[in-house]
Design a protein around this motif. Structure first.
Motif, PDB file in Angstrom:
ATOM      1  N   ILE A  22     -20.082  -6.435 -15.010  1.00 23.84           N
ATOM      2  CA  ILE A  22     -20.643  -6.274 -13.669  1.00 23.84           C
ATOM      3  C   ILE A  22     -21.977  -5.535 -13.753  1.00 23.84           C
ATOM      4  O   ILE A  22     -22.944  -5.892 -13.076  1.00 23.84           O
ATOM      5  N   VAL A  23     -22.039  -4.516 -14.606  1.00 21.69           N
ATOM      6  CA  VAL A  23     -23.285  -3.763 -14.774  1.00 21.69           C
ATOM      7  C   VAL A  23     -24.352  -4.645 -15.422  1.00 21.69           C
ATOM      8  O   VAL A  23     -25.512  -4.634 -15.022  1.00 21.69           O
ATOM      9  N   ARG A  24     -23.954  -5.419 -16.417  1.00 19.03           N
ATOM     10  CA  ARG A  24     -24.912  -6.282 -17.122  1.00 19.03           C
ATOM     11  C   ARG A  24     -25.525  -7.320 -16.197  1.00 19.03           C
ATOM     12  O   ARG A  24     -26.662  -7.732 -16.395  1.00 19.03           O
ATOM     13  N   ASN A  25     -24.766  -7.767 -15.191  1.00 21.29           N
ATOM     14  CA  ASN A  25     -25.283  -8.755 -14.245  1.00 21.29           C
ATOM     15  C   ASN A  25     -26.075  -8.130 -13.108  1.00 21.29           C
ATOM     16  O   ASN A  25     -26.621  -8.849 -12.286  1.00 21.29           O
ATOM     17  N   GLY A  26     -26.129  -6.814 -13.037  1.00 23.32           N
ATOM     18  CA  GLY A  26     -26.965  -6.136 -12.068  1.00 23.32           C
ATOM     19  C   GLY A  26     -26.330  -5.869 -10.718  1.00 23.32           C
ATOM     20  O   GLY A  26     -27.035  -5.576  -9.763  1.00 23.32           O
ATOM     21  N   TYR A  27     -25.028  -5.940 -10.614  1.00 24.05           N
ATOM     22  CA  TYR A  27     -24.332  -5.663  -9.352  1.00 24.05           C
ATOM     23  C   TYR A  27     -23.950  -4.185  -9.295  1.00 24.05           C
ATOM     24  O   TYR A  27     -22.805  -3.803  -9.528  1.00 24.05           O
ATOM     25  N   THR A  28     -24.909  -3.349  -8.943  1.00 26.91           N
ATOM     26  CA  THR A  28     -24.662  -1.908  -9.001  1.00 26.91           C
ATOM     27  C   THR A  28     -23.722  -1.426  -7.900  1.00 26.91           C
ATOM     28  O   THR A  28     -22.896  -0.548  -8.144  1.00 26.91           O
ATOM     29  N   LYS A  29     -23.822  -1.989  -6.695  1.00 24.35           N
ATOM     30  CA  LYS A  29     -22.927  -1.560  -5.613  1.00 24.35           C
ATOM     31  C   LYS A  29     -21.483  -1.941  -5.916  1.00 24.35           C
ATOM     32  O   LYS A  29     -20.564  -1.149  -5.687  1.00 24.35           O
ATOM     33  N   LEU A  30     -21.279  -3.135  -6.423  1.00 22.67           N
ATOM     34  CA  LEU A  30     -19.930  -3.571  -6.800  1.00 22.67           C
ATOM     35  C   LEU A  30     -19.390  -2.711  -7.940  1.00 22.67           C
ATOM     36  O   LEU A  30     -18.216  -2.346  -7.945  1.00 22.67           O
ATOM     37  N   PHE A  31     -20.257  -2.372  -8.881  1.00 20.80           N
ATOM     38  CA  PHE A  31     -19.837  -1.517  -9.983  1.00 20.80           C
ATOM     39  C   PHE A  31     -19.415  -0.138  -9.491  1.00 20.80           C
ATOM     40  O   PHE A  31     -18.393   0.386  -9.930  1.00 20.80           O
ATOM     41  N   MET A  32     -20.179   0.440  -8.584  1.00 24.16           N
ATOM     42  CA  MET A  32     -19.841   1.764  -8.065  1.00 24.16           C
ATOM     43  C   MET A  32     -18.513   1.740  -7.309  1.00 24.16           C
ATOM     44  O   MET A  32     -17.690   2.644  -7.456  1.00 24.16           O
ATOM     45  N   PHE A  33     -18.289   0.699  -6.503  1.00 24.43           N
ATOM     46  CA  PHE A  33     -17.028   0.574  -5.782  1.00 24.43           C
ATOM     47  C   PHE A  33     -15.860   0.445  -6.753  1.00 24.43           C
ATOM     48  O   PHE A  33     -14.843   1.140  -6.616  1.00 24.43           O
ATOM     49  N   ASN A  34     -15.999  -0.423  -7.746  1.00 26.80           N
ATOM     50  CA  ASN A  34     -14.931  -0.600  -8.732  1.00 26.80           C
ATOM     51  C   ASN A  34     -14.713   0.657  -9.559  1.00 26.80           C
ATOM     52  O   ASN A  34     -13.581   0.965  -9.933  1.00 26.80           O
ATOM     53  N   LEU A  35     -15.775   1.394  -9.847  1.00 25.04           N
ATOM     54  CA  LEU A  35     -15.651   2.623 -10.615  1.00 25.04           C
ATOM     55  C   LEU A  35     -14.890   3.687  -9.832  1.00 25.04           C
ATOM     56  O   LEU A  35     -14.058   4.403 -10.397  1.00 25.04           O
ATOM     57  N   ILE A  36     -15.136   3.772  -8.534  1.00 23.55           N
ATOM     58  CA  ILE A  36     -14.404   4.725  -7.695  1.00 23.55           C
ATOM     59  C   ILE A  36     -12.914   4.380  -7.673  1.00 23.55           C
ATOM     60  O   ILE A  36     -12.059   5.252  -7.864  1.00 23.55           O
ATOM     61  N   ILE A  37     -12.595   3.108  -7.444  1.00 21.87           N
ATOM     62  CA  ILE A  37     -11.195   2.670  -7.459  1.00 21.87           C
ATOM     63  C   ILE A  37     -10.568   2.912  -8.830  1.00 21.87           C
ATOM     64  O   ILE A  37      -9.410   3.332  -8.946  1.00 21.87           O
ATOM     65  N   PHE A  38     -11.328   2.665  -9.875  1.00 22.20           N
ATOM     66  CA  PHE A  38     -10.885   2.871 -11.249  1.00 22.20           C
ATOM     67  C   PHE A  38     -10.479   4.327 -11.483  1.00 22.20           C
ATOM     68  O   PHE A  38      -9.399   4.611 -11.992  1.00 22.20           O
ATOM     69  N   PHE A  39     -11.330   5.264 -11.076  1.00 21.81           N
ATOM     70  CA  PHE A  39     -11.030   6.681 -11.298  1.00 21.81           C
ATOM     71  C   PHE A  39      -9.915   7.189 -10.389  1.00 21.81           C
ATOM     72  O   PHE A  39      -9.132   8.051 -10.794  1.00 21.81           O
ATOM     73  N   ILE A  40      -9.809   6.659  -9.182  1.00 22.05           N
ATOM     74  CA  ILE A  40      -8.698   7.044  -8.308  1.00 22.05           C
ATOM     75  C   ILE A  40      -7.373   6.614  -8.922  1.00 22.05           C
ATOM     76  O   ILE A  40      -6.420   7.396  -8.984  1.00 22.05           O
ATOM     77  N   SER A  41      -7.308   5.370  -9.397  1.00 17.98           N
ATOM     78  CA  SER A  41      -6.057   4.896  -9.988  1.00 17.98           C
ATOM     79  C   SER A  41      -5.727   5.652 -11.272  1.00 17.98           C
ATOM     80  O   SER A  41      -4.564   5.990 -11.515  1.00 17.98           O
ATOM     81  N   LEU A  42      -6.728   5.944 -12.079  1.00 15.51           N
ATOM     82  CA  LEU A  42      -6.478   6.710 -13.308  1.00 15.51           C
ATOM     83  C   LEU A  42      -5.998   8.119 -12.984  1.00 15.51           C
ATOM     84  O   LEU A  42      -5.079   8.629 -13.626  1.00 15.51           O
ATOM     85  N   SER A  43      -6.574   8.730 -11.961  1.00 12.14           N
ATOM     86  CA  SER A  43      -6.146  10.077 -11.562  1.00 12.14           C
ATOM     87  C   SER A  43      -4.705  10.084 -11.079  1.00 12.14           C
ATOM     88  O   SER A  43      -3.927  10.975 -11.427  1.00 12.14           O
ATOM     89  N   ILE A  44      -4.335   9.088 -10.281  1.00 13.54           N
ATOM     90  CA  ILE A  44      -2.960   9.005  -9.784  1.00 13.54           C
ATOM     91  C   ILE A  44      -1.979   8.802 -10.931  1.00 13.54           C
ATOM     92  O   ILE A  44      -0.908   9.421 -10.975  1.00 13.54           O
ATOM     93  N   ILE A  45      -2.343   7.959 -11.889  1.00 19.83           N
ATOM     94  CA  ILE A  45      -1.455   7.718 -13.030  1.00 19.83           C
ATOM     95  C   ILE A  45      -1.283   8.979 -13.861  1.00 19.83           C
ATOM     96  O   ILE A  45      -0.170   9.308 -14.287  1.00 19.83           O
ATOM     97  N   VAL A  46      -2.356   9.716 -14.095  1.00 24.35           N
ATOM     98  CA  VAL A  46      -2.252  10.960 -14.879  1.00 24.35           C
ATOM     99  C   VAL A  46      -1.417  11.985 -14.128  1.00 24.35           C
ATOM    100  O   VAL A  46      -0.571  12.658 -14.716  1.00 24.35           O
ATOM    101  N   LEU A  47      -1.620  12.103 -12.820  1.00 22.56           N
ATOM    102  CA  LEU A  47      -0.824  13.044 -12.031  1.00 22.56           C
ATOM    103  C   LEU A  47       0.660  12.686 -12.070  1.00 22.56           C
ATOM    104  O   LEU A  47       1.513  13.565 -12.200  1.00 22.56           O
TER     105      LEU A  47
END
Length: 70
Positions: A22-47
């Motif tokens: 996604i980053v390589r194709n230049g979709y920065t807004k989509l990348f930021m949204f997916n990154l936020i969801i990514f870190f939320i899910s990782l945080s919930i799993i670790v908790l």
């Protein structure tokens, strides 16, 4: 601890094969949204892995449906 490590590797796999293109194709807004969801899910799993009780969204959804239905 083994499950946290396993989920960490799974998240790294998804990061490499899903988020980096996604980053390589230049979709920065989509990348930021997916990154936020990514870190939320990782945080919930670790908790959950360390034994913290994470709130269940089903309770909130049930309250909303009951208030609409009557």
């Amino acid at each position: 601890m083994i499950m946290i490590t396993l989920y960490l590797f799974i998240h790294l796999f998804f990061f490499y094969f899903d988020l980096l293109p996604i980053v390589r194709n230049g979709y920065t807004k989509l990348f930021m949204f997916n990154l936020i969801i990514f870190f939320i899910s990782l945080s919930i799993i670790v908790l959950m892995g360390v034994g913290v009780k994470v709130p269940n969204p089903n309770d909130f959804i049930e309250i909303i449906v009951k208030s609409i239905v009557g």
